[in-house]
Scaffold this motif. Structure first.
Motif, short mmCIF file in Angstrom:
data_model
loop_
_atom_site.label_atom_id
_atom_site.label_comp_id
_atom_site.label_asym_id
_atom_site.label_seq_id
_atom_site.Cartn_x
_atom_site.Cartn_y
_atom_site.Cartn_z
N GLY A 28 0.67 -1.65 -0.17
CA GLY A 28 0.18 -0.36 0.01
C GLY A 28 0.62 1.17 0.03
N GLY A 29 0.79 2.65 0.33
CA GLY A 29 1.01 3.56 1.14
C GLY A 29 2.09 3.88 1.74
N ASN A 30 3.61 3.57 0.84
CA ASN A 30 4.73 4.35 1.15
C ASN A 30 5.40 5.67 1.09
N SER A 31 4.77 6.67 1.61
CA SER A 31 4.95 7.59 1.53
C SER A 31 5.85 8.10 2.57
N ASP A 32 5.94 7.31 3.77
CA ASP A 32 6.93 7.39 4.90
C ASP A 32 7.83 6.23 4.94
N MET A 33 7.74 5.21 4.18
CA MET A 33 8.87 4.59 4.10
C MET A 33 7.46 3.24 4.85
N GLN A 34 6.71 3.97 5.56
CA GLN A 34 6.35 2.02 6.49
C GLN A 34 5.86 1.31 5.70
N CYS A 35 5.78 0.97 4.86
CA CYS A 35 5.44 -0.38 3.84
C CYS A 35 7.07 -0.93 3.80
N GLY A 36 8.31 -0.71 4.72
CA GLY A 36 9.85 -1.71 5.00
C GLY A 36 10.17 -1.38 3.58
N ARG A 37 10.26 -0.18 2.83
CA ARG A 37 10.90 -0.48 1.50
C ARG A 37 10.97 2.07 1.11
N PRO A 38 12.28 1.92 0.57
CA PRO A 38 12.81 3.10 0.46
C PRO A 38 11.93 3.81 -0.36
N LYS A 39 11.59 5.32 -0.15
CA LYS A 39 10.34 5.60 0.02
C LYS A 39 10.22 6.00 -2.05
N SER A 40 8.88 6.19 -1.57
CA SER A 40 7.35 5.51 -2.82
C SER A 40 6.52 6.27 -2.36
N ASP A 41 5.32 6.27 -3.62
CA ASP A 41 4.32 6.89 -3.29
C ASP A 41 3.26 5.54 -2.84
N TYR A 42 3.89 4.52 -3.40
CA TYR A 42 2.89 3.11 -2.55
C TYR A 42 3.93 1.78 -3.79
N ILE A 43 3.73 0.79 -2.24
CA ILE A 43 4.56 -0.42 -3.09
C ILE A 43 3.98 -0.94 -4.29
N GLU A 44 4.76 -0.40 -5.59
CA GLU A 44 4.19 -1.29 -6.73
C GLU A 44 4.72 -2.65 -6.34
N GLY A 45 3.78 -3.97 -7.43
CA GLY A 45 3.59 -5.01 -8.00
C GLY A 45 2.92 -6.34 -7.66
N GLY A 46 1.79 -5.58 -7.19
CA GLY A 46 0.57 -6.73 -7.46
C GLY A 46 0.56 -7.33 -6.22
N GLU A 47 1.05 -7.23 -5.21
CA GLU A 47 2.00 -7.87 -4.25
C GLU A 47 2.47 -7.53 -2.56
N PRO A 48 1.49 -8.47 -1.36
CA PRO A 48 2.71 -7.97 -0.19
C PRO A 48 4.30 -7.75 -0.52
N VAL A 49 4.75 -7.51 -0.17
CA VAL A 49 6.43 -7.03 0.12
C VAL A 49 6.95 -7.99 1.53
N PRO A 50 8.22 -8.68 1.58
CA PRO A 50 8.70 -8.69 2.80
C PRO A 50 9.65 -7.47 3.91
N VAL A 51 9.39 -7.36 4.63
CA VAL A 51 9.92 -5.83 5.46
C VAL A 51 11.21 -6.38 5.56
N TYR A 52 12.37 -5.77 5.77
CA TYR A 52 13.93 -6.15 5.95
C TYR A 52 13.85 -6.52 7.23
N LYS A 53 15.01 -6.59 7.60
CA LYS A 53 15.66 -7.33 9.20
C LYS A 53 15.66 -5.96 9.73
N GLY A 54 16.99 -5.16 8.97
CA GLY A 54 16.90 -4.19 10.18
C GLY A 54 17.88 -4.64 11.47
N VAL A 55 17.10 -3.80 12.42
CA VAL A 55 18.52 -4.27 13.60
C VAL A 55 18.00 -5.95 14.45
#
Length: 188
Positions: free
Chosen positions: A80-107
């Protein structure tokens, strides 16, 4: 079994682990399977989310127009919307690709998509929550530590405590500067 929603969309999780979504869908940000519904800007009734063969145990809708879900393998996914990187991907208007994406592990320790240690994704999670500009998860590692990713987190005086990040970071105790522990519930 579970119903959740943000300010412009709703989500339902069924007992078989499937997710249904409805509401604002410009650019198919709800990641719907049905091509007719995927092409609509507004979807008025529940439509199946395109999750491939994945099944989920939890789902949470953020008021920032994004969704977060916990797979039955304890891996966190967003869409969905990713303007604040809340989907775990670099900033964009929304996640593209048509399916949910896994969040990176971070710390955190990383897991593969099957839920086994040693991968690049946020796993071994027991609870998730979406906010307007961020997402959170409680780890299932015996510590009850919490990670957050996405937009700015501000204190009551308006000062920024953490900068936006698409990779999960610890929620820390401001006094000790260590990750908070023994958390049993989160909400945004």
């Amino acid at each position: 079994m579970i119903i959740s929603g943000g300010n412009d969309h709703g989500l339902a999780l069924c007992s078989k682990g499937q997710i249904f979504a409805w509401g604002y869908n410009a650019g198919n940000r709800l990641c719907l399977s049905d091509p007719t519904d995927a092409a609509k800007d507004i979807v008025p009734s529940p439509s199946l989310v395109n999750t491939g063969n994945l099944t989920f145990s939890q789902v949470s809708g953020g008021s920032g127009g994004h969704s977060v879900a916990l797979s039955c393998n304890k891996i966190v996914y967003c869409w969905g919307g990713n303007s604040d990187m809340q989907c775990g991907r670099p900033k964009s208007d929304y996640i593209e690709g048509g399916e949910p994406v896994p969040v990176y592990k971070g710390v955190t320790d990383g897991y593969d998509l099957d839920g086994k240690p040693g991968g690049d994704y946020l796993g071994n999670v027991k609870y998730i929550s979406a906010t307007s500009a961020a997402s959170m998860a409680i780890l299932d590692d015996g510590t009850g530590r919490v990670v957050i990713w996405g937009g700015n987190v501000e204190n009551s005086n308006g000062g920024v405590i953490e900068t936006p990040t698409y990779e999960p970071i610890w929620i820390i105790d401001q006094e000790t500067q260590k990750p908070i522990e023994n958390v049993i519930h989160i909400t945004g």
